[in-house]
Design a protein around this motif. Structure first.
Motif, mmCIF file in Angstrom:
data_model
loop_
_atom_site.group_PDB
_atom_site.id
_atom_site.type_symbol
_atom_site.label_atom_id
_atom_site.label_comp_id
_atom_site.label_asym_id
_atom_site.label_seq_id
_atom_site.Cartn_x
_atom_site.Cartn_y
_atom_site.Cartn_z
ATOM 1 N N UNK A 136 0.865 -1.171 0.000
ATOM 2 C CA UNK A 136 0.000 0.000 0.000
ATOM 3 C C UNK A 136 0.907 1.227 0.000
ATOM 4 N N UNK A 137 0.801 2.027 -1.045
ATOM 5 C CA UNK A 137 1.633 3.223 -1.205
ATOM 6 C C UNK A 137 0.790 4.428 -0.789
ATOM 7 N N UNK A 138 1.285 5.166 0.206
ATOM 8 C CA UNK A 138 0.525 6.279 0.774
ATOM 9 C C UNK A 138 1.345 7.554 0.611
ATOM 10 N N UNK A 139 0.934 8.397 -0.323
ATOM 11 C CA UNK A 139 1.657 9.642 -0.602
ATOM 12 C C UNK A 139 0.700 10.589 -1.304
ATOM 13 N N UNK A 167 -3.597 9.925 1.110
ATOM 14 C CA UNK A 167 -3.352 10.418 2.467
ATOM 15 C C UNK A 167 -3.662 9.303 3.454
ATOM 16 N N UNK A 168 -3.292 9.526 4.691
ATOM 17 C CA UNK A 168 -3.434 8.498 5.707
ATOM 18 C C UNK A 168 -4.855 8.052 5.959
ATOM 19 N N UNK A 216 4.353 13.922 5.324
ATOM 20 C CA UNK A 216 3.586 15.163 5.175
ATOM 21 C C UNK A 216 2.507 15.021 4.112
ATOM 22 N N UNK A 217 1.263 14.866 4.586
ATOM 23 C CA UNK A 217 0.118 14.730 3.690
ATOM 24 C C UNK A 217 -1.064 15.464 4.311
ATOM 25 N N UNK A 218 -2.012 15.895 3.469
ATOM 26 C CA UNK A 218 -3.223 16.514 4.011
ATOM 27 C C UNK A 218 -4.135 15.448 4.625
#
Length: 127
Positions: free
Chosen positions: A4-7, A32-33, A54-56
């Motif tokens: 799972x790529x989270x960016x 985002x998370x 750093x993500x919204x």
């Protein structure tokens, strides 16, 4: 194996997707998370999460702590892949349960080497 790529960067998700699919992973992406957490609640069972800090909406550190608080998800390997390079941030993420930490920019070999160290690839794949 599933990653799972989270960016929040579509370009970074694409780069990471190419790297890990080339290493034999199936991939799912989240911007985002919170989106990633929703996928886990819906039943996605990744072996690996590659997490930007750093993500919204929900940052990577918060996602990391939420995953570690849930017993059903404790077996997921979590690797931060972020521009956050301060020692304090690295220590904080590792103390919260991240297995590895990669600082952007990185090379494909750096990702493969970390995955091999984590036992997610044959040793020769990360060499």
């Amino acid at each position: 194996m599933r990653a799972l790529i989270i960016d929040d960067s579509r370009a970074m998700r694409s780069i990471l997707r190419r790297i890990v699919t080339g290493l034999g992973f199936e991939t799912t992406e989240a911007a985002h998370g919170q989106e990633a957490l929703d996928l886990l609640h819906e039943g996605l069972a990744p072996d690996l999460c590659l997490i930007d800090w750093n993500m919204p909406v929900m940052d990577g550190y918060t996602f990391l702590t939420r995953v570690r608080d849930e017993p059903a998800w404790r077996s997921i390997t979590l690797m931060m892949v972020t521009t956050e390079s301060e020692q304090r941030q690295i220590v904080r993420a590792l103390a919260a349960g991240a297995h590895e930490y990669v600082i952007k920019p990185f090379t494909p070999d750096a990702i493969a080497d970390k995955l091999a160290l984590l036992g997610l690839l044959p040793a020769e794949a990360g060499a």
